[in-house]
Design an enzyme around this catalytic site. Structure first.
Site, mmCIF file in Angstrom:
data_model
loop_
_atom_site.group_PDB
_atom_site.id
_atom_site.type_symbol
_atom_site.label_atom_id
_atom_site.label_comp_id
_atom_site.label_asym_id
_atom_site.label_seq_id
_atom_site.Cartn_x
_atom_site.Cartn_y
_atom_site.Cartn_z
ATOM 1 N N GLU A 232 3.715 36.900 3.439
ATOM 2 C CA GLU A 232 4.587 37.814 2.692
ATOM 3 C C GLU A 232 5.505 36.922 1.876
ATOM 4 O O GLU A 232 6.448 36.335 2.399
ATOM 5 C CB GLU A 232 5.352 38.723 3.654
ATOM 6 C CG GLU A 232 5.944 39.957 2.994
ATOM 7 C CD GLU A 232 7.220 39.662 2.221
ATOM 8 O OE1 GLU A 232 7.115 39.495 0.971
ATOM 9 O OE2 GLU A 232 8.278 39.595 2.828
ATOM 10 N N CYS A 266 13.013 40.172 -1.121
ATOM 11 C CA CYS A 266 11.752 39.878 -1.811
ATOM 12 C C CYS A 266 11.262 41.072 -2.606
ATOM 13 O O CYS A 266 10.700 40.916 -3.694
ATOM 14 C CB CYS A 266 10.691 39.421 -0.810
ATOM 15 S SG CYS A 266 10.426 40.556 0.559
#
Length: 460
Positions: A232, A266
């Site tokens: 990720e 993010c």
């Protein structure tokens, strides 16, 4: 700072909080062996037995909510309210994982084409090693740990150094809830020891959250040892504002999407692509709203934006802003490091953002927004996809059917939010494509990333 110690620093003041001794390689490998030993017992517990403890962990998060929120704020600078929301999300993940596990992990039977019987089981694999970042000190860990514990695996954690205290607190919460000792283990180690952990035969999977460059290195190391990985990684998520959008709603959600968690997320809104017919109206309201964001002490209820987590992160984003300006971007608000202690950076909007600028090409991991003009919807879609990243994004349009079609057919990302800003939902998959990584977390998607999908055939 000594290589033998880790010292956490309060980003609001720049002052030291606490020092921790790093583990030697021998100590870390011994902890890994104990973690594996705990796994050999945990894997034999029923799903209901595991679920009861996972639910209790969720309860304990609420009991420790204020303490954990304050610790996260102290270590990485998030607003206290955002820390409390993070703890609530951790509880929700525990509850949801325990609820769905009996169905997700149940053995499946099927009739085979040759007349025999097939049984498919989802069996635990062993110790899963997580290398996690600092921006969500609790959630980032819970996201991979809870579903894997529910699946019967054991958890080894290398957390970001600046949130070491939060990592230790998580272990305390897990064990207070009744999780067997050593099943969730925190390693306080350097990168060289981490490499040795990845290569060790007892590690059965590796999950990493962080930069694309860091993920590439970890994936390479794990791949060399034939270890499955989930990555990720970063992104520069595009939020498209189309001509039929509710402008006021778009402005409100885009501001929140850029400054939430101090802009250090993010899947945050980062590039704001607005079609020409409404560009000036959006720009006026967006810049005004961003310029009015109150920067200050994250423990103060009046503050809307806290400090960046580390001095080097603030330095990097300032360099990205300055390079973008040198290549033609313009500062519409913010863009200047304030005087005083701490690692504060103001909410900032850059205009005239073009290809070749960091504001267009790179991830700006802080409260800096890139405002981009598109001639029309088609160009907005092209610009949104003109990125090496593909984690999340957003679409603002009153025609939700159209927005869904664009999301399904044209948006090259793992997650899309329509007329809203979101980060994580326990019952929806989390993850991206391209340089934003691969694999999915949350719910049954994450629960089955590190299991042995075992095929048992009974043939006539």
């Amino acid at each position: 700072m000594s290589d033998k110690k880790i010292t956490t620093i309060n980003p609001a003041t720049g002052k030291d909080i606490k020092s921790y001794d790093r583990m030697t390689e021998k100590e870390a490998l011994s902890s890994l062996e104990l973690c594996h030993k705990a796994f050999t017992k945990w894997k034999n517990k029923s799903i209901d037995e595991r679920g009861a403890i996972i639910k209790k962990i969720g309860v304990k998060f609420q009991e420790h909510k204020q303490e954990l929120s304050k610790l996260m704020t102290q270590e990485m600078g998030k607003l206290l309210t955002h820390g409390e929301q993070e703890v609530d999300l951790c509880t929700a993940i525990c509850e949801h994982s325990a609820q769905i596990a009996p169905k997700e992990l149940a053995a499946e039977e099927k009739h085979l084409a040759n007349g025999g019987k097939g049984i498919i089981t989802y069996s635990p694999m062993g110790v899963i090693y997580g290398i996690q970042p600092w921006n969500y000190p609790a959630y980032q860990v819970v996201r991979y740990a809870i579903v894997n514990l529910m699946a019967g695996n054991a958890i080894l954690l290398k957390h970001a150094e600046n949130v070491t205290g939060s990592a230790i607190k998580l272990k305390e919460i897990f064990e207070e809830a009744g999780l067997p000792k050593d099943l969730f283990t925190v390693l306080i180690i350097n990168h060289d020891v981490s490499d040795a952990i990845i290569e060790h035969k007892l590690i059965r999977g590796v999950t990493f959250t962080g930069s694309a460059s860091g993920g590439a290195q970890v994936a390479k190391q794990a791949g060399a040892s034939v270890k499955k990985t989930v990555m990720e990684l970063g992104s520069n998520d595009a939020y498209m504002v189309l001509e039929d959008a509710d402008i006021e709603l778009a402005i409100e959600k885009c501001i929140n999407g850029r400054i939430y968690n101090n802009g250090e997320t993010c899947v945050a809104a980062k590039r704001f692509i607005v079609v020409e017919s409404i560009f000036e109206k959006f720009k006026k309201g967006f810049v005004k709203g961003m310029s009015e964001i109150k920067l200050g002490d994250p423990t103060d209820k009046e503050s809307q934006l806290g400090p960046m987590a580390r001095h080097d992160l603030r330095k990097k984003i300032q360099e990205q802003v300055e390079e973008s300006v040198s290549k033609g971007a313009e500062i519409l608000c913010g863009g200047k490091i304030p005087d005083g202690e701490g690692f504060y950076y103001p909410s900032t909007v850059l205009g005239n953002v073009q290809p070749g600028q960091p504001a267009y090409e790179e991830e700006l991991f802080g409260p800096v927004a890139s405002l981009i003009l598109a001639k029309n919807q088609e160009e907005a879609i092209r610009i949104a996809n003109d990125s090496r990243f593909g984690l999340g994004g957003g679409i603002f349009s009153k025609d939700t059917n159209k927005a869904v079609r664009i999301a399904q057919d044209h948006f090259d990302t793992g997650m899309i939010f329509i007329n809203s800003f979101g980060t994580a939902q326990p019952d929806m998959p989390f993850g991206g494509v391209k340089d934003s990584g691969y694999g999915r977390e949350h719910s049954g998607f994450g629960m089955k990333e590190f299991v042995n999908v075992k095929a048992i055939s009974l043939l006539d």
